[in-house]
Design a protein around this motif. Structure first.
Motif, mmCIF file in Angstrom:
data_model
loop_
_atom_site.group_PDB
_atom_site.id
_atom_site.type_symbol
_atom_site.label_atom_id
_atom_site.label_comp_id
_atom_site.label_asym_id
_atom_site.label_seq_id
_atom_site.Cartn_x
_atom_site.Cartn_y
_atom_site.Cartn_z
ATOM 1 N N PHE A 295 0.816 -1.210 0.000
ATOM 2 C CA PHE A 295 0.000 0.000 0.000
ATOM 3 C C PHE A 295 0.852 1.263 0.000
ATOM 4 N N GLN A 296 2.111 1.140 0.359
ATOM 5 C CA GLN A 296 3.040 2.248 0.190
ATOM 6 C C GLN A 296 3.208 2.547 -1.296
ATOM 7 N N ILE A 297 3.285 1.501 -2.114
ATOM 8 C CA ILE A 297 3.419 1.668 -3.562
ATOM 9 C C ILE A 297 2.171 2.326 -4.131
ATOM 10 N N LEU A 298 0.999 2.050 -3.544
ATOM 11 C CA LEU A 298 -0.228 2.708 -3.966
ATOM 12 C C LEU A 298 -0.097 4.220 -3.867
ATOM 13 N N VAL A 299 0.452 4.696 -2.760
ATOM 14 C CA VAL A 299 0.633 6.144 -2.571
ATOM 15 C C VAL A 299 1.676 6.689 -3.547
ATOM 16 N N LEU A 300 2.775 5.939 -3.753
ATOM 17 C CA LEU A 300 3.804 6.399 -4.679
ATOM 18 C C LEU A 300 3.273 6.476 -6.105
ATOM 19 N N LEU A 301 2.467 5.498 -6.516
ATOM 20 C CA LEU A 301 1.878 5.531 -7.855
ATOM 21 C C LEU A 301 0.914 6.707 -7.997
ATOM 22 N N ALA A 302 0.199 7.016 -6.931
ATOM 23 C CA ALA A 302 -0.729 8.149 -6.966
ATOM 24 C C ALA A 302 0.008 9.457 -7.224
ATOM 25 N N GLY A 303 1.261 9.546 -6.782
ATOM 26 C CA GLY A 303 2.061 10.746 -7.020
ATOM 27 C C GLY A 303 2.433 10.948 -8.476
ATOM 28 N N LEU A 304 2.201 9.924 -9.315
ATOM 29 C CA LEU A 304 2.517 10.013 -10.744
ATOM 30 C C LEU A 304 1.299 10.368 -11.588
ATOM 31 N N LEU A 305 0.122 10.536 -10.963
ATOM 32 C CA LEU A 305 -1.092 10.878 -11.697
ATOM 33 C C LEU A 305 -1.070 12.339 -12.134
ATOM 34 N N GLU A 306 -2.064 12.727 -12.928
ATOM 35 C CA GLU A 306 -2.085 14.083 -13.498
ATOM 36 C C GLU A 306 -2.176 15.166 -12.424
ATOM 37 N N ASN A 307 -2.959 14.923 -11.395
ATOM 38 C CA ASN A 307 -3.086 15.881 -10.289
ATOM 39 C C ASN A 307 -2.546 15.223 -9.026
ATOM 40 N N PRO A 308 -1.209 15.176 -8.873
ATOM 41 C CA PRO A 308 -0.623 14.390 -7.785
ATOM 42 C C PRO A 308 -0.974 14.890 -6.395
ATOM 43 N N GLU A 309 -1.107 16.211 -6.219
ATOM 44 C CA GLU A 309 -1.384 16.732 -4.879
ATOM 45 C C GLU A 309 -2.753 16.301 -4.396
ATOM 46 N N LEU A 310 -3.773 16.366 -5.271
ATOM 47 C CA LEU A 310 -5.118 15.940 -4.901
ATOM 48 C C LEU A 310 -5.160 14.433 -4.667
ATOM 49 N N ALA A 311 -4.485 13.689 -5.557
ATOM 50 C CA ALA A 311 -4.464 12.228 -5.417
ATOM 51 C C ALA A 311 -3.798 11.808 -4.118
#
Length: 505
Positions: A295-311
């Motif tokens: 689940f740590q990787i889940l957060v790291l992958l979220a940082g690569l989305l288009e709106n990383p701060e919101l994600a």
């Protein structure tokens, strides 16, 4: 002189504590009830459930409090940081979930080797070995902590290399620097915690954690808002709070009569047999790390989305709530490990099997109740962390996935505790690799990025991996030959018990 030392060390085996005798009697009573042919099936199940429930909640209730309060210290630090601004919330979330959880998982995983050995040794009445196992684990975890310090120091370039923005990575690094002392608190806390749990001594840790939380909240408020130390001050106070817990628990071990037979002082045996102990600790670490990193990787992958701060903001809030509720399951995980380990060490196969059923049932019921509550609070959940309406809407959208995760977490952690009690860490590590990293993460990445489902897609795929892993653990546990596990536990303890060495003053 050598003979006198040997007699002194062996004395606990001849004169166990009164509390130990009571625990042993209750445990034997459970095995007798389950084996009594004069009772009907309904009578056996009714009496056994009552006996096991008392044993279980004596362990689980204080353990849940300990884990929840320790997690609440981290969560409160994140909340203090979040009210400084959205950037600070994202930084604290990334530092806490992306870096700190790495160390937490590694240390807790290595510490579960103590859980296996101490639990089974206590059940087998080999009390004097518990203190040796504690010290060996502390030595290994401290050496590991030195290596982890390097990771913390270079957290900023590591996060940038993983694709995080420079602004968020820079702020997260400041937060992580204050967590460096916490690494070495982990190195001592987890062996101490498992040492106490194996003896069913959990309530003192709950009292210590509760008192520390109050101190932590006051000092954090002063450091962050009154002195203005910001992110660095918040994380530094968190490190200090963990050291308060460690020192208080160790003082209890040294001063309490309950540990006088399991703690005989510092011994040179702590520095012997380390390679073999490291192998078991490494297997334990891999098993648990693969879960926490997932689940740590889940957060790291979220940082690569288009709106990383919101994600990051929305996911971190959900993960924080999930982690808080997860502490209930972790408390039952600890109880399952202790109960199964003690019963196997004592040679009670039916009691061990029955304990697994009861602890899983209670944990699952509580997790379902928590999931229902989360769904009712989905629209207001985020306001405890930040005031943004956009984040609140994103969190509300993720709550169905959060609820499903909570239900799965009502089963999976408990069965992992059973695995630790039995010493199955290596097998579970293989299962975790296949389910999490061959199925979950690739599936989540495809759903999140290729199908443009964002954070919901990443999380959905990873829930799929968790579901498969849970089904495998249920199947393996259901098919376990508990008579064989009793023999395995005896062989393991015989292999690990060393010749007695002189104690250090």
């Amino acid at each position: 002189m050598a003979s006198l030392q040997e007699d002194t060390v062996r004395q606990p085996l001849l004169h166990p504590q009164t509390s130990d005798i009571k625990s042993e009697t209750t445990s034997s009573e459970l095995e007798d009830v389950l084996s009594d042919p004069n009772l009907s099936l309904f009578q056996r199940l009714g009496r056994a459930t009552w006996i096991e429930s008392k044993l279980l909640f004596h362990l689980a209730a204080p353990a849940v409090i300990v884990y929840m309060i320790n997690y609440l210290m981290s969560m409160s630090t994140q909340i203090f940081s979040g009210h400084l601004g959205n950037l600070e919330l994202a930084a604290a979330s990334l530092g806490n979930t992306g870096i700190q959880v790495f160390a937490y998982g590694l240390m807790l995983g290595m510490g579960s080797a103590v859980e296996t050995l101490c639990g089974q040794a206590f059940g087998a009445h080999k009390y004097d070995m518990l203190g040796i196992y504690l010290q060996r684990s502390a030595v290994l975890l401290t050496l590991t902590g030195i290596l982890l310090t390097v990771l913390y120091i270079f957290s900023k370039p590591i996060l940038i290399l993983l694709g995080e923005s420079v602004e968020i990575a820079s702020a997260a690094a400041v937060f992580v620097y204050g967590l460096i002392p916490q690494i070495f608190a982990y190195a001592l806390n987890f062996p101490i915690q498992k040492f106490l749990q194996a003896q069913s001594i959990v309530a003192p840790s709950a009292y210590i954690s509760t008192a520390t939380l109050v101190i932590h909240l006051v000092i954090s408020w002063v450091a962050v808002y009154k002195i203005g130390l910001g992110l660095f001050g918040a994380s530094l106070v968190l490190s200090l709070s963990w050291w308060v817990v460690v020192v208080a628990q160790f003082v209890y071990i040294v001063k309490s009569d309950k540990c006088k037979y399991t703690w005989n002082g510092f011994s040179v045996q702590a520095f012997t047999g380390l390679p073999g102990f490291f192998k078991l600790s490494a297997a334990s670490a891999v098993m648990l790390c693969l879960e926490t990193w997932y689940f740590q990787i889940l957060v790291l992958l979220a940082g690569l989305l288009e709106n990383p701060e919101l994600a990051l903001d929305s996911l971190s809030i959900c993960m924080t709530v999930s982690g808080w509720v997860f502490m209930i399951s972790v408390g039952f995980n600890a109880a399952a490990s202790v109960r199964v380990g003690n019963e196997l060490g004592a040679g009670h196969p039916k009691s061990a099997a029955f304990s697994v059923v009861i602890v899983t049932m209670f944990s699952f019921i509580i997790s379902v109740a928590a999931a229902i509550i989360i769904m009712f609070l989905r629209h207001v959940l985020s306001y405890g962390f930040t005031e943004g309406e956009v984040v609140a809407e994103a969190v509300s959208d993720l709550c169905p996935l959060l609820a499903l995760t909570l239900i799965l977490n009502g089963i999976q952690p408990v069965l992992s505790g059973v695995a630790v009690g039995c010493g199955w860490q290596t097998f579970v590590a293989y299962v975790n690799v296949a389910c999490y990293y061959v199925v979950g993460i690739p599936l989540g990445s495809v759903l999140g990025f290729y199908f443009n489902l964002g954070a919901k897609g990443i999380w959905s795929g990873m829930i799929g991996g968790t579901a498969i892993q849970t089904l495998i653990l249920v199947w393996v546990t259901f098919r376990t030959d508990w008579e064989k596990e009793v023999v395995e536990a005896k062989n393991r303890l015989d292999a690990w018990e060393d010749k007695k060495e002189p104690l250090l003053n």
